[in-house]
Write a protein that holds these residues in place. Sequence first.
Motif, mmCIF file in Angstrom:
data_model
loop_
_atom_site.group_PDB
_atom_site.id
_atom_site.type_symbol
_atom_site.label_atom_id
_atom_site.label_comp_id
_atom_site.label_asym_id
_atom_site.label_seq_id
_atom_site.Cartn_x
_atom_site.Cartn_y
_atom_site.Cartn_z
ATOM 1 N N THR A 1 0.818 -1.218 0.000
ATOM 2 C CA THR A 1 0.000 0.000 0.000
ATOM 3 C C THR A 1 0.846 1.260 0.000
ATOM 4 O O THR A 1 0.363 2.335 -0.367
ATOM 5 N N ASP A 2 2.105 1.146 0.402
ATOM 6 C CA ASP A 2 2.960 2.333 0.531
ATOM 7 C C ASP A 2 4.254 2.181 -0.263
ATOM 8 O O ASP A 2 5.305 2.662 0.155
ATOM 9 N N GLY A 3 4.207 1.483 -1.408
ATOM 10 C CA GLY A 3 5.413 1.267 -2.191
ATOM 11 C C GLY A 3 5.940 2.548 -2.808
ATOM 12 O O GLY A 3 5.196 3.506 -3.048
ATOM 13 N N ALA A 4 7.229 2.550 -3.098
ATOM 14 C CA ALA A 4 7.875 3.738 -3.662
ATOM 15 C C ALA A 4 7.627 3.866 -5.162
ATOM 16 O O ALA A 4 7.903 4.919 -5.748
ATOM 17 N N HIS A 5 7.109 2.800 -5.783
ATOM 18 C CA HIS A 5 6.893 2.809 -7.223
ATOM 19 C C HIS A 5 5.449 2.436 -7.536
ATOM 20 O O HIS A 5 4.813 1.689 -6.785
ATOM 21 N N ARG A 6 4.914 2.968 -8.633
ATOM 22 C CA ARG A 6 3.610 2.524 -9.110
ATOM 23 C C ARG A 6 3.660 1.010 -9.252
ATOM 24 O O ARG A 6 4.604 0.451 -9.820
ATOM 25 N N CYS A 7 2.639 0.306 -8.774
ATOM 26 C CA CYS A 7 2.678 -1.144 -8.718
ATOM 27 C C CYS A 7 1.431 -1.726 -9.370
ATOM 28 O O CYS A 7 0.308 -1.238 -9.144
ATOM 29 N N VAL A 8 1.627 -2.786 -10.175
ATOM 30 C CA VAL A 8 0.511 -3.449 -10.856
ATOM 31 C C VAL A 8 0.708 -4.957 -10.786
ATOM 32 O O VAL A 8 1.817 -5.453 -10.548
ATOM 33 N N ALA A 9 -0.376 -5.681 -11.033
ATOM 34 C CA ALA A 9 -0.331 -7.141 -10.976
ATOM 35 C C ALA A 9 0.013 -7.769 -12.319
ATOM 36 O O ALA A 9 0.465 -8.920 -12.367
ATOM 37 N N ASP A 10 -0.229 -7.052 -13.416
ATOM 38 C CA ASP A 10 0.066 -7.604 -14.738
ATOM 39 C C ASP A 10 0.160 -6.483 -15.771
ATOM 40 O O ASP A 10 -0.072 -5.311 -15.445
ATOM 41 N N PHE A 11 0.513 -6.829 -16.989
ATOM 42 C CA PHE A 11 0.706 -5.819 -18.029
ATOM 43 C C PHE A 11 -0.577 -5.094 -18.394
ATOM 44 O O PHE A 11 -0.542 -3.932 -18.815
ATOM 45 N N ASP A 12 -1.719 -5.771 -18.264
ATOM 46 C CA ASP A 12 -2.986 -5.121 -18.625
ATOM 47 C C ASP A 12 -3.323 -3.945 -17.706
ATOM 48 O O ASP A 12 -4.126 -3.085 -18.074
ATOM 49 N N ALA A 13 -2.702 -3.907 -16.527
ATOM 50 C CA ALA A 13 -2.970 -2.815 -15.585
ATOM 51 C C ALA A 13 -2.018 -1.641 -15.780
ATOM 52 O O ALA A 13 -2.152 -0.631 -15.089
#
Length: 226
Positions: free
Chosen positions: A211-223
């Motif tokens: 929830t507080d990561g330093a980078h934009r985070c996604v679960a897969d390429f579609d996101a």
Amino acid sequence: MIRAILTDIEGTTSSISFVKDVLFPYARAHLGSFVAEHGDEPEVARWLAATAQEADLDPADRDAIVATLRRWIDEDRKATPLKALQGMIWLAGYRDGAYRAHVYPEVAGRLRAWKAQGLPLYVYSSGSVAAQKLFFRYSDAGDLSALFDGHFDTEIGGKREADSYARISAAIGVAPEEILFLSDIVEELDAARRAGLQTTWLCRAPLQCPTDGAHRCVADFDAIRV
């Protein structure tokens, strides 16, 4: 604005297990016979000599060099001579149909969509450029090699060093802030950001984005949004 996309492979476009459980064992099993058969060919001899230099070995002691390369495989060492030789060995496995490179289900479609948008695509992996090209040529989603405009490996620098990303930016002629780098390794993303690149962290299931990561985070390429 994003004008180019730079992607890692292991854990990003493809599963880590394919490399560790299929490619590494294949290279380890065939290393001795490959060196015996091809060791005097100029390109192979070049990397055997580089291995000897890096490990402080007698360049004429092929047995010691092969043993060192096998140990590096076991250690998952990011040594450029090892990566180059592995790529040569893997070519035979791909050609013989021993395996096909894994890519996650949505990756091929998303890469094609970005390419259709006019975005140039590049790869930056610890595996050699030759191995990268084989990986996408012989993928289980078909031949994806034509989608990429360029490849980079550790000859341009370590993946956790900001200077490496600055060199890639200069090589492709796109400003750092207009390049999106995709990886599953936070330390690589940190280095890319220090060089000015935009970043997205691939955190694939069963992992979850913090929830507080330093980078934009996604679960897969579609996101990923560009």
